[in-house]
Motif scaffolding. Structure first.
Motif, PDB file in Angstrom:
ATOM      1  N   THR A 248      -1.064  50.977 -32.230  1.00 39.12           N
ATOM      2  CA  THR A 248      -0.944  49.029 -31.860  1.00 39.12           C
ATOM      3  C   THR A 248      -2.424  48.444 -31.853  1.00 39.12           C
ATOM      4  N   SER A 252      -2.085  45.328 -34.603  1.00 39.09           N
ATOM      5  CA  SER A 252      -2.277  44.202 -34.513  1.00 39.09           C
ATOM      6  C   SER A 252      -3.141  43.017 -35.665  1.00 39.09           C
ATOM      7  N   TYR A 253      -4.170  44.612 -35.920  1.00 40.85           N
ATOM      8  CA  TYR A 253      -4.981  43.444 -37.350  1.00 40.85           C
ATOM      9  C   TYR A 253      -4.146  43.763 -38.637  1.00 40.85           C
ATOM     10  N   SER A 255      -0.976  42.156 -38.322  1.00 39.10           N
ATOM     11  CA  SER A 255      -0.300  41.537 -38.972  1.00 39.10           C
ATOM     12  C   SER A 255      -1.539  40.143 -39.149  1.00 39.10           C
ATOM     13  N   GLN A 321      -7.808  41.267 -28.375  1.00 42.13           N
ATOM     14  CA  GLN A 321      -6.825  41.267 -29.611  1.00 42.13           C
ATOM     15  C   GLN A 321      -5.192  40.989 -29.385  1.00 42.13           C
ATOM     16  N   THR A 322      -5.388  42.535 -28.738  1.00 42.04           N
ATOM     17  CA  THR A 322      -3.835  43.473 -29.249  1.00 42.04           C
ATOM     18  C   THR A 322      -3.147  42.630 -27.522  1.00 42.04           C
ATOM     19  N   ASN A 324      -3.826  40.188 -25.991  1.00 44.03           N
ATOM     20  CA  ASN A 324      -3.523  38.805 -25.828  1.00 44.03           C
ATOM     21  C   ASN A 324      -4.404  38.694 -23.461  1.00 44.03           C
TER      22      ASN A 324
END
Length: 460
Positions: A248, A252-253, A255, A321-322, A324
């Protein structure tokens, strides 16, 4: 041919062979004994006749008349001179005169075959009235012997049939009894193949024979197969559970890089570093998963000193970050611990991810100095854990809220792995919780040698 028929045929054939051997022995032995008795009887009868017709006892009587009185109904009596010529014969059947004539100067008894019948002949020497030595020959058909042996053959045949037929049925019944556990075993194995379930067969508590031992061995084999199957399932569950978070984070990074990587060089460096570290963590997780798959529960530790606060802060930043969500890290000093950094990183990921899953609010992480130890508290404001379930939260596959676990994808493995990591570092992990208020996980780890006052990480 089925095993049952083979057992029946084999046992029946061996019984038949045994009966033939035994019956033959009985028949031959009884035949010899009967024939010997017959010979002795005829020999005594011949001797009696010889004593009766001796010239010194005969007087004026006619020897032929006396011999006719002793003539058997199925035999012949003869007096034979030295030239092997019978000069007196007494018989009711003229054809018996065809029996070979034999002169003998000694007493003897023998069996012969004449016209397909068995005869016994006894010879006894007598001194005749003229001083010559003649032979009294007494011949008689062995009717008693033949009838007795015929009766014996019938009795042995009936006895053999009476033994053989029940033995065949008994052999079939015995083969069914012997093969019943094997049939049960075969049926159970077929059920396992079709249904995919690990069934056992019913075996007496106390083993009495090899078939029961076979059943117990089968059950132990099924237990081993089931255990190995569960280990495979555990491996899949562990892998899916532990690899989900780094995947994940990487997603996320990735993206972020796709959207902002070219415009923000600092984001590019941060994302590449995060992806690189998460890939390394995935490699370590894979090795641990393989260790679990082969049944090795202990995790080898590679001790090194590192700063716990910085590690927690970096992990929190990635998870923020992942997911939120906000994660507050409260630490007032540079606390170093001596531990396996990869495993401690996995531990922190497990605790933070667990709090994020079961809470919709922010998390708090406190790192506190306790003399020779460092205490790490992870607090969430989630659904909490019922008091009755608290003793079991670190057990493998235990899930407090199964419905909620299905929604969040929990497998009940994370906290069990976390506890194994703590045990490998001689630490301690506890949990406090109130339903609908929140949960706090507390981790105690030995302090390293470099801990000192320093920068405050709170709010970063």
């Amino acid at each position: 041919m089925s095993i049952a028929r083979r057992i029946t045929l084999f046992s029946s054939l061996w019984l038949l062979v045994l009966l033939i051997v035994v019956n033959s022995g009985i028949y031959l032995l009884f035949g010899q004994m009967t024939a010997r008795a017959e010979l002795e009887r005829v020999g005594l009868q011949t001797q009696t006749i010889a004593e009766t017709i001796r010239p010194d006892r005969l007087g004026v009587g006619n020897p032929g008349d006396i011999l006719r009185a002793y003539t058997p109904s199925n035999g012949i009596i003869r007096v034979i001179n030295e030239d092997s010529q019978p000069f007196i014969e007494a018989t009711k059947y003229p054809e018996l005169r065809e029996i070979p004539v034999t002169y003998s100067s000694k007493q003897e008894t023998e069996q012969i075959r004449f016209a397909d019948d068995r005869y016994v002949i006894s010879r006894f020497p007598i001194i005749w009235s003229d001083g010559s030595v003649v032979t009294l020959e007494y011949s008689e058909q062995m009717v008693t012997y033949d009838s007795t042996m015929a009766t014996l053959r019938l009795v042995l045949f009936i006895a053999s049939i009476s033994l053989l037929l029940p033995a065949i049925f008994a052999g079939r019944a015995l083969s069914r009894i012997i093969l019943l556990p094997i049939k049960t075993l075969t049926k159970t194995m077929e059920n396992i193949r079709q249904d995919g379930t690990f069934e056992r067969i019913q075996v007496p508590e106390q083993s009495k024979d090899e078939l029961d031992q076979m059943g117990q061995t089968f059950n132990r084999m099924i237990e081993l197969l089931e255990e190995n199957y569960k280990k495979q399932q555990q491996f899949v569950s562990d892998a899916s559970h532990e690899l989900r978070t780094p995947l994940t984070v990487i997603e996320s990074y990735t993206s972020l890089l796709k959207r902002w990587g070219k415009a923000k060089p600092e984001l590019l460096e941060e994302a590449v570093e995060a992806i690189y570290e998460e890939s390394g963590r995935m490699k370590g997780l894979t090795e641990q998963m393989l260790a679990l798959a082969i049944g090795r529960n202990d995790q080898p530790t590679k001790l090194s000193e590192f700063e716990l606060g910085k590690l927690v802060h970096d992990i929190a930043k990635r998870l923020e970050q992942t997911f939120n969500r906000k994660i507050h890290v409260n630490v007032n000093e540079h606390y170093f611990i001596s531990a396996d950094e990869a495993q401690i990183k996995q531990l922190i990921f497990i605790l933070l991810e667990n709090g994020l899953k079961y809470s919709d609010d922010s998390l708090s992480v406190d790192i506190v100095d306790e003399d020779r130890e460092i205490r790490l508290d992870v607090r969430d404001k989630g659904i909490g854990i019922p008091e009755n379930d608290l003793p079991y939260v670190f057990e493998r596959f235990f899930r407090v809220d199964k419905a909620r676990s299905r929604q969040t994808g929990g497998s009940g493995l994370g906290l069990a792995i976390a506890k194994s990591i703590i045990q490998a570092h001689s630490g301690e992990i506890t949990v406090r919780s109130l339903e609908n208020i929140g949960t706090t996980f507390t981790v105690i780890l030995p302090k390293g040698n470099k801990s000192a006052k320093g920068e405050d990480y709170a709010g970063k």
